[in-house]
Design a protein around this motif. Structure first.
Motif, short mmCIF file in Angstrom:
data_model
loop_
_atom_site.label_atom_id
_atom_site.label_comp_id
_atom_site.label_asym_id
_atom_site.label_seq_id
_atom_site.Cartn_x
_atom_site.Cartn_y
_atom_site.Cartn_z
N ALA A 160 48.62 45.05 37.88
CA ALA A 160 49.45 46.13 37.70
C ALA A 160 50.32 47.83 37.24
CB ALA A 160 50.54 45.13 37.06
N ALA A 161 48.80 47.53 36.30
CA ALA A 161 48.52 49.21 35.53
C ALA A 161 46.81 49.36 35.34
CB ALA A 161 49.66 48.83 34.25
N GLU A 162 46.45 50.25 35.27
CA GLU A 162 44.93 50.44 34.86
C GLU A 162 45.18 50.08 33.63
OE1 GLU A 162 41.17 50.51 35.55
OE2 GLU A 162 42.77 51.44 37.34
N ASP A 163 45.93 49.63 32.72
CA ASP A 163 45.41 49.19 30.97
C ASP A 163 45.45 47.94 31.41
OD1 ASP A 163 48.16 48.84 31.30
OD2 ASP A 163 48.87 50.17 29.60
N LYS A 164 45.92 47.05 31.80
CA LYS A 164 45.99 44.93 32.33
C LYS A 164 44.88 45.16 32.96
CE LYS A 164 50.51 44.83 31.25
NZ LYS A 164 51.13 44.47 30.71
N ARG A 165 43.79 46.50 33.56
CA ARG A 165 42.36 45.31 33.95
C ARG A 165 41.59 44.55 33.12
NH1 ARG A 165 39.66 47.69 38.29
NH2 ARG A 165 41.19 48.98 38.05
N ALA A 166 41.42 44.49 32.34
CA ALA A 166 40.84 43.04 31.35
C ALA A 166 41.69 42.13 32.01
CB ALA A 166 40.82 43.47 29.77
N GLU A 167 42.85 41.94 31.41
CA GLU A 167 43.25 40.55 32.19
C GLU A 167 42.95 40.00 33.55
OE1 GLU A 167 47.97 39.19 33.01
OE2 GLU A 167 47.88 41.44 31.52
N SER A 168 43.09 41.27 33.96
CA SER A 168 42.63 40.87 35.73
C SER A 168 41.54 40.38 36.02
CB SER A 168 42.98 41.98 36.41
OG SER A 168 44.47 41.99 37.57
N GLU A 169 40.47 40.60 35.30
CA GLU A 169 39.25 40.52 35.15
C GLU A 169 39.11 38.93 34.33
OE1 GLU A 169 36.92 41.61 36.37
OE2 GLU A 169 36.72 43.65 37.18
N THR A 205 35.71 37.02 43.81
CA THR A 205 36.88 37.16 43.70
C THR A 205 36.81 38.96 43.27
OG1 THR A 205 37.72 35.19 42.71
CG2 THR A 205 38.07 37.57 42.31
N GLU A 206 37.67 39.84 43.37
CA GLU A 206 37.59 41.57 43.19
C GLU A 206 38.58 41.68 43.14
OE1 GLU A 206 36.38 44.25 45.88
OE2 GLU A 206 36.38 42.29 47.59
N VAL A 207 38.87 42.88 41.50
CA VAL A 207 39.43 42.77 41.51
C VAL A 207 40.27 44.21 41.91
CG1 VAL A 207 41.24 44.14 38.56
CG2 VAL A 207 39.55 42.03 38.97
N ALA A 208 41.11 44.25 42.27
CA ALA A 208 42.21 46.11 42.49
C ALA A 208 41.53 46.86 42.17
CB ALA A 208 43.18 45.78 43.16
N PRO A 209 40.95 47.12 43.55
CA PRO A 209 40.15 49.07 42.61
C PRO A 209 41.25 49.80 42.32
CG PRO A 209 39.85 49.37 44.85
CD PRO A 209 40.65 47.62 44.59
N THR A 210 42.44 50.15 42.40
CA THR A 210 43.37 51.12 41.67
C THR A 210 44.77 50.03 41.11
OG1 THR A 210 44.10 52.41 43.50
CG2 THR A 210 42.13 53.39 42.40
N ALA A 211 45.05 50.95 40.40
CA ALA A 211 46.13 50.29 40.55
C ALA A 211 47.80 50.73 41.07
CB ALA A 211 47.22 50.51 39.11
N GLN A 233 47.33 45.55 51.42
CA GLN A 233 46.42 46.24 52.24
C GLN A 233 45.05 46.61 52.12
OE1 GLN A 233 47.31 50.86 53.18
NE2 GLN A 233 48.64 49.57 54.97
N TYR A 234 44.44 46.63 50.85
CA TYR A 234 43.05 46.23 50.79
C TYR A 234 42.45 44.99 50.89
CZ TYR A 234 38.74 46.36 47.92
OH TYR A 234 37.66 46.37 47.36
N ALA A 235 43.61 44.57 50.26
CA ALA A 235 42.83 42.67 51.14
C ALA A 235 43.19 42.62 52.46
CB ALA A 235 43.96 41.73 50.33
N ASP A 236 44.59 42.48 53.00
CA ASP A 236 44.15 42.65 54.31
C ASP A 236 43.39 43.56 55.51
OD1 ASP A 236 46.16 41.67 56.96
OD2 ASP A 236 46.49 43.80 56.97
#
Lengths: 437, 437
Positions: free
Chosen positions: B352-361, B374-380, B388-391
């Motif tokens: 949702a936002a770059e500062d949420k990356r740790a949570e997604s990780e 599993t990958e985390v989206a490269p950017t928010a 689309q990145y996944a698709d």
């Protein structure tokens, strides 16, 4: 006869290598890295474009040089790493790839060097890299140690410490000190472990135009190391200020702090490491194996913003490489790994007489269909000999066709009735087991 | 730029190749074959000791030839098959191996040939061989087609027919006919598919001292083919008798009948095949892929009783080699294989936002610990972009952190609550799926 620098493993060692490679591969894939293999050869100009490596290259030449088609081959050499071929592959196929492109590559590389302990002329590397078009988010630099940490945690090997530095820290610090030829300072400081601080200081004065005070400051920076963020305070306490230094400290903090959350103690900021190759522009990585530190690093890698480009489009990347042959060579040399058997086979079907082979083969087929690796005894020797055939290879079970069939665990001697359609070995015996010795 | 004869696969093709190699490897291991890798290079005299291949060899030379240690390297060449290196390995390590020794070897080989369709200069082979000290029981000759049949059955490719012959049949027949230079007859008959029966007959008369009747008999033998034991009656009906012929017919019958029991239609006795290389002494194998017969054989192999020896001790062997690059090159060229995605990744964690990356990780780590790539989206970026990145990569699931977390199957659009500690994708989605197109 053996050729110096070209190691070959015996079957039990190869089973260990395969299981290590399986773990490496599955960890890489868990992080979404796609497999890639590039050809073994590159044009000589591609190989030489990164400098510093010309002496290491093996070129190909055709045995029959009079063949006119041989000329092109004369300009082909074996790759000496997997990063340069990967950069070439990305630029060549950039229209067919999805970016950011995360790939892993597990292949042999060749270096025409004089062999020495732990150094090979043919060796296996396992690399991961991420490249993107134009810019690459920094968080990929923080991912590399996590992947490598997970790989090493999955293997029956001593604990590993990943050492991290950032060239921006060094370069910014040197520049902030007033030293201009930062590349020369870096190359000199990189010799610290080889020649010691006094000779480094002297060389900095002699070749990089440093004053004694500047040289001392460079050495003070190189001494800093921590597994938490405290390294940054110690750098700042040296009183040097520069925007690139600040940027580098911020990046290095991110790597160290992300790793500390993922696996405490895994990563250490170590401000003396630089990595010899020219193309790194930011983060650099090494890895020390506990108890094997004197043999040097078993991984190498870093951020490279300028390795690949097509016209005006840059493809910055970050990556890390596990020296698989180096790691295994060290562990084999110290007899540190064991494997429960030297073959994949779990069961040998005994053979009462050669004319009963078809019957034994049917039992073997039934077990194989259920994923149990099975051989039929090679000859209808006495059963004692057939058990010895299994025992010498560490195969745990011998199966005796009969009415009913029985299967014997030759380790315990226990023999029980069994049906090839349903019998299952204990899960631990299905495949060879690799362990620390 | 691409180099002719050195193929490279794009990521989706490489996933297919890997799954094919996994199936090959697991089938080989189910039959008890141990993995082996030999170095890429052999001394030139080892490479040339089997004759007929001198024009194919790539030699190494060091870029800096003035280095005195470079001399030895000048006599090293890249291996052009895996049988010659294997024979060298067995003789070199015979005291450390258990015999009979069953090994498989999956490696690149190199041939300095002019490339043509379906022929490469660097290609991947997957070989199995069994060698023993002194004598090797014949039943191993009957095992080769069963292993290859099981490999091909496990792959999403057209049906394959394994063609088998026995050099003793040909040699005994020619000798029984009264022809003395049986090797020359064999070499000539081997050209049947290339130059046709009339030219073969003429060449037999001209170069092998055959009469017209003898030449006609050789051609009559070469025409015989059957998927059951009837070939033997047809050979005997030609009225030639010789002890070696009888021995060869007995062996060939065993191969055909064992295979017919294991997998009807898998093996065909085809009395015209000979295999060019000199070292085969009995059974020989080829494999035709249905619909791709015109591209030639995708396996080759046979029995070799005289390839390896140490002093007076012989190490007879039998083996077969799958031309993996050749097989995949043909199937890729005809767009015959499909894969469900181009990356190993099963789930992308949205950000949702770059500062949420740790949570997604943390969510990503929890899934990875349970074997879910599993990958985390490269950017928010906007969620639409992240989907689309996944698709674009064919990744089936996107995970949205929240309270509670949800996971969306982007193919169906279905979105459900999910807990990273327990959620499991359908088994079919865990890894990329390879299928016939």
């Amino acid at each position: 006869m053996p050729i110096s620098g070209f190691p070959e493993w015996l079957p039990p060692q190869r089973i260990i290598e395969q299981q290590v490679l399986d773990k490496i591969r599955s960890t890489f894939e868990l992080y979404g890295y796609s497999s890639l293999e590039t050809r073994a050869v590159e044009p000589l100009d591609t190989l030489l474009s990164k400098g510093e490596t010309s002496k290491e290259v093996y070129l190909l030449r055709r045995l029959q040089e009079d063949d006119p088609s041989a000329k092109q081959d004369d300009q082909l050499g074996l790759h000496f790493d997997l990063t340069v071929p990967f950069a070439r592959f990305v630029t060549e196929n950039n229209g067919k790839l999805q970016f950011p492109f995360k790939r892993y590559q597990i292949q042999k590389v060749w270096r025409g060097e004089r062999p020495q302990e732990g150094r090979y002329r043919e060796f296996l590397q396992a690399d991961i890299d991420v490249v993107n078009r134009d810019t690459l988010p920094f968080h990929f630099d923080t991912e590399m140690p996590l992947v490598i940490g997970d790989v090493f945690k999955s293997l029956p090997i001593p604990d590993a410490t990943i050492l991290v530095n950032n060239r921006k820290v060094c370069e910014g610090f040197y520049r902030g000190l007033g030293l201009e030829d930062t590349a020369q300072v870096l190359r000199t400081v990189d010799k610290l472990d080889k020649i010691g601080p006094e000779k480094v200081a002297a060389a900095l004065v002699e070749t990089a135009g440093a004053t004694d005070a500047q040289a001392a400051a460079c050495l003070a920076l190189a001494e800093i190391s921590s597994t938490d963020g405290s390294f940054a305070d110690r750098v700042r306490a040296l009183g040097v200020s520069d925007p690139l230094l600040d940027e580098g400290l911020g990046e290095l903090l991110q790597v160290v702090e992300t790793a500390a959350e993922h696996a405490p103690g895994l990563v250490r900021a170590e401000l003396k490491i630089a990595r010899g190759l020219d193309y790194y522009t930011g983060t650099v990585y090494e890895t020390m194996l506990q108890g094997y530190e004197r043999f040097g690093s078993i991984t190498s890698g870093g951020r490279y913003d300028n390795l690949a480009s097509v016209g005006n489009t840059r493809f910055p990347g970050v990556g890390i490489s596990i020296g698989v042959s180096r790691l295994l060579g060290l562990l084999f040399g110290h007899d540190a790994l064991a494997v429960s058997r030297s073959v994949p086979t779990c069961v040998v079907i005994a053979l009462a007489a050669e004319d009963k082979r078809a019957e034994s083969e049917r039992i073997a087929s039934a077990l194989r269909r259920r994923g149990i690796a099975t051989e039929v005894a090679p000859t209808a020797a006495k059963f004692g000999k057939q058990i010895q055939y299994a025992d010498r290879r560490g195969i745990p079970f011998v199966w005796f066709p009969g009415e009913p069939d029985t299967v014997k665990d030759i380790r315990s001697g226990e023999q029980v009735e069994a049906d090839a359609a349903t019998w299952q070995p204990p899960a631990v015996d299905l495949h060879p087991n690799v362990s620390a010795r």
